[in-house]
Scaffold this active site. Structure first.
Site, mmCIF file in Angstrom:
data_model
loop_
_atom_site.group_PDB
_atom_site.id
_atom_site.type_symbol
_atom_site.label_atom_id
_atom_site.label_comp_id
_atom_site.label_asym_id
_atom_site.label_seq_id
_atom_site.Cartn_x
_atom_site.Cartn_y
_atom_site.Cartn_z
ATOM 1 N N ASP B 91 46.769 53.285 59.720
ATOM 2 C CA ASP B 91 46.554 52.267 60.746
ATOM 3 C C ASP B 91 47.053 52.808 62.089
ATOM 4 O O ASP B 91 47.577 53.913 62.171
ATOM 5 C CB ASP B 91 47.220 50.952 60.363
ATOM 6 C CG ASP B 91 48.728 51.072 60.258
ATOM 7 O OD1 ASP B 91 49.284 52.140 60.589
ATOM 8 O OD2 ASP B 91 49.368 50.093 59.847
ATOM 9 N N SER B 92 46.879 52.032 63.143
ATOM 10 C CA SER B 92 47.158 52.542 64.490
ATOM 11 C C SER B 92 48.617 52.398 64.868
ATOM 12 O O SER B 92 49.056 52.953 65.873
ATOM 13 C CB SER B 92 46.315 51.779 65.502
ATOM 14 O OG SER B 92 46.805 50.447 65.630
ATOM 15 N N GLY B 93 49.373 51.651 64.090
ATOM 16 C CA GLY B 93 50.757 51.355 64.460
ATOM 17 C C GLY B 93 50.886 50.069 65.244
ATOM 18 O O GLY B 93 51.970 49.503 65.352
ATOM 19 N N GLY B 254 43.114 41.362 63.156
ATOM 20 C CA GLY B 254 43.599 40.080 63.656
ATOM 21 C C GLY B 254 43.245 38.895 62.790
ATOM 22 O O GLY B 254 43.271 37.752 63.248
ATOM 23 N N ASP B 304 42.314 46.180 52.630
ATOM 24 C CA ASP B 304 43.650 46.625 52.225
ATOM 25 C C ASP B 304 44.575 45.431 52.315
ATOM 26 O O ASP B 304 44.316 44.490 53.076
ATOM 27 C CB ASP B 304 44.185 47.711 53.161
ATOM 28 C CG ASP B 304 44.698 47.129 54.467
ATOM 29 O OD1 ASP B 304 43.868 46.787 55.335
ATOM 30 O OD2 ASP B 304 45.928 46.948 54.610
ATOM 31 N N CYS B 342 43.316 42.843 30.386
ATOM 32 C CA CYS B 342 43.574 44.054 31.164
ATOM 33 C C CYS B 342 43.883 45.218 30.229
ATOM 34 O O CYS B 342 44.551 45.061 29.208
ATOM 35 C CB CYS B 342 44.754 43.814 32.102
ATOM 36 S SG CYS B 342 45.189 45.247 33.135
ATOM 37 N N CYS B 344 45.298 48.136 31.415
ATOM 38 C CA CYS B 344 46.179 49.078 32.103
ATOM 39 C C CYS B 344 47.321 49.488 31.175
ATOM 40 O O CYS B 344 47.584 48.873 30.149
ATOM 41 C CB CYS B 344 46.722 48.490 33.410
ATOM 42 S SG CYS B 344 48.111 47.344 33.231
ATOM 43 N N CYS B 347 49.811 46.595 30.389
ATOM 44 C CA CYS B 347 49.324 45.587 29.442
ATOM 45 C C CYS B 347 49.113 46.180 28.053
ATOM 46 O O CYS B 347 49.174 45.468 27.047
ATOM 47 C CB CYS B 347 48.032 44.959 29.965
ATOM 48 S SG CYS B 347 48.325 43.893 31.399
ATOM 49 N N HIS B 373 50.532 47.034 37.140
ATOM 50 C CA HIS B 373 49.555 46.045 36.653
ATOM 51 C C HIS B 373 48.776 45.403 37.802
ATOM 52 O O HIS B 373 47.539 45.276 37.723
ATOM 53 C CB HIS B 373 50.195 44.945 35.816
ATOM 54 C CG HIS B 373 49.220 43.819 35.613
ATOM 55 N ND1 HIS B 373 48.134 43.944 34.766
ATOM 56 C CD2 HIS B 373 49.096 42.614 36.233
ATOM 57 C CE1 HIS B 373 47.400 42.851 34.851
ATOM 58 N NE2 HIS B 373 47.947 42.034 35.726
#
Lengths: 405, 405
Positions: B91-93, B254, B304, B342, B344, B347, B373
């Site tokens: 990201d730009s900070g 934003g 994200d 799940c 994973c 699990c 998880h």
């Protein structure tokens, strides 16, 4: 037999042996990572398997307070609760009552104390410790003992030793009457679904495997504990009288409590002269890498210590080049691995610069990676010791200090 | 081409595409785990690979303060520093300066602020943000923008939007002049040693692989960011004028700053009408599982959020049965996995009872397992979305709420 123990090679006083538990073989000399509350802090069980850990510890005091031994029993025992199919050992709770709890009071009956978590009152007796440990269901459980404080006057050390002997008898009586109540069921018994994943144990220790185990135990085994403070004659007497009680294995407790390393070795040497050579011998709560190698050379079969895991969370890494404090600024641009001679998954992938960044940033991954490396170093050290014993010569490892791999 | 983007299937407004970065392909719609300080908190890189994460985020503000972008540049860039061979986005900070730092002051030149770590004074400008991000060397870097506070009056939102547009132009000018200074070297470029371990991405997304990438970028790609507060016409104007600046991808910033979910969707819909369909579209900082599915259905390609990782450390687990708070007493004896649907590694091995015990005991393994998880749930969710798009029908996933696997 309560706990089959087969010696496979010897080098001087050192022995390379195999303990055959219901939950898999344990090649000795073994270092046992400490899984205080049903978890070796910050490390998942699959990583422990990959590192080749064949046995880990659980702490009775912690598990009794949280989640509670009755809950663990109800859910099938500690193996199943924490999804660990290999061997487990639980301590008696005695040491942590002494070191962690508040308002502790020792009587003939046992020890009353207040929980460090919520101040509630509790009583540990030899019988209660056995009841709790059987509920947890470890493969090896420990007699309830009094860890004599250090320093202690001779008379105080004798009294404490006598108490531990009386408690050992009571522990054994209760244990023998109730050991079949262990909540094992079929879970983890004789299976190897998780047990063999990633373990390189078979490679260097081919005779210590489930296939060679013959008749496996159907109950846990109870170990007696030798006390006696820092007095060699009391230690010998404690050992003799504990052996008279006849346990399938013996531990040496009350060491590494502030005494010099020479004194620790003197006490271990005195006791090893007495303990039977055909049963496992376990020194509790030790130690630095060079110590555990030394004690293995003296004939000790099992050791445990929070040092590699606790130090890791404080940024102290054990390496073939000695101990390093990863937060030191000198590692900020160090593109080498934590230990150039280590082949663990941390050293294979991450730099000291990255490990330092994680640590100074208080990132949770710092504790994870540091712990994995330190455990790899300890377990690899013991693997090298076992290998050297099978070759009949420990001199190279003993002279090499910590450069063990 | 700055960042090859190949659309492979469409279902309504949704698209299944592939972004071809120098560090491997990214199948979209993608959820990008947040690796704030060069680590997705509590999770090692090999686990992220196993989970199938093809791109993760780094935060410029955090990495600038610690360990510092010059150090990262010197050590070969963020990929090498953290041993991550797959794609990275920074990201730009700007957002974190607004949310974390002290004594922040916004001027035309940029934003002056004090570090939340030590109070030292710093200045982020568009040029400085580009310089830092190029030093870090992510595959996708973000223009320096002002994240308009919420609520904001129309005039304030317009002024902020205009500032972001001026900063976007300055970001692009600096970026184009310096993008070749990226410290990639050969590390991680075109290799797949780590990249493909354990990833099941190839199975459901066969066309999005390194083999199909054609000419890979040799520099990072800069994305513009649309602002405009909660005013649809300002959002549209911001989108139009950002597109005029011509970026290889566009983000919508934003949002998720306190407005209703309906408002978020309204703003996204307004902007998506304007953004070019042949370039990736990224909504920053969202969201809950049902949100990211909804936005993917609207045509968003990248998202994200710290939610799955942060919530995990607070004991909140996302499952096909909804959200569960693992510390709840109802799970104390629950022998089922966190999510019965799940697969994973958490699990597959651990019970809710064990996860609850770890969490209430404040064990570090709690954060590790909960995070693994939750990330599995998010990444599996997006994998299901991609699969549904290739089948031409998202209705099943949209109507199924969070039951996505």
């Amino acid at each position: 037999m309560a706990l089959p123990f087969t010696i496979q090679a010897q080098a001087g006083s050192a022995r390379q042996a195999c303990i055959h538990t219901a939950h898999g073989p344990v090649g000795t000399p073994a270092f046992m990572p400490v899984g205080t509350s049903g978890t070796v802090k910050a490390v998942s069980q699959d990583i422990l398997e990959e590192l080749g850990a064949q046995i880990i510890l659980g702490n009775t005091y912690h598990l009794y307070l949280r989640p509670g031994h009755e809950l663990v029993r109800k859910l099938g025992g500690l193996h199943k609760f924490m999804s660990w199919e290999r061997a487990l050992l639980t301590d008696s709770g005695g040491f942590q009552v002494f070191s962690l709890s508040e308002l502790r009071k020792v009587k003939e009956e046992g020890v009353s104390f207040r929980s460090h978590l919520d101040g509630t009152s509790h009583l540990f007796t030899p019988e209660r410790s056995m009841e709790i440990q059987i509920a947890l269901g470890a493969d090896i459980v420990m007699a309830f003992d009094e860890c004599t404080e250090h320093p202690a006057e001779r008379e105080r050390a004798r009294e404490s030793m006598e108490m531990t002997l009386r408690w050992a008898k009571r522990s054994k009586d209760y244990f023998e009457a109730h050991k079949h109540e262990v909540p094992w069921g079929d879970w983890g018994i004789g299976t190897s679904e998780h047990r063999d994943i990633g373990s390189s144990e078979e490679l260097d220790n081919p005779a210590c495997s489930a296939e060679n185990s013959g008749n496996l135990p159907t109950t846990p085994a109870l170990f007696g504990i030798v006390q006696g403070g820092m007095y060699a004659d009391l230690r010998r007497e404690s050992a003799e009288r504990t052996v008279e009680l006849d346990f399938p294995g013996y531990a040496i407790g009350g060491l590494s409590v502030g005494e010099s390393r020479e004194k620790t070795m003197e006490m271990i040497a005195a006791v090893l002269e007495i303990l039977p050579k055909d049963k496992p011998r376990y020194v509790m709560g030790v130690g630095y890498p060079e110590e555990i190698v030394q004690y293995a050379a003296m004939g000790v079969d099992m050791m445990d210590c929070v040092l590699p895991t606790r130090a890791a969370r404080h940024g102290l890494l054990f390496t073939s080049e000695g101990r390093i404090n990863i937060k030191n600024a000198r590692y900020a641009q160090d593109q080498g691995p934590a230990d150039p001679k280590c082949s663990c998954r941390v050293c294979a992938r991450y730099t000291r610069a990255y490990l330092r960044h994680l640590f100074v940033s208080a990132e949770p991954l710092a504790g994870v990676l540091n712990t994995v490396h330190n455990l790899a170093f300890y377990l690899d050290t013991m693997r090298s010791v076992r290998h050297a014993i099978t070759l009949g010569d420990l001199s190279g490892i003993l002279s090499g200090g910590v450069s063990l791999t």
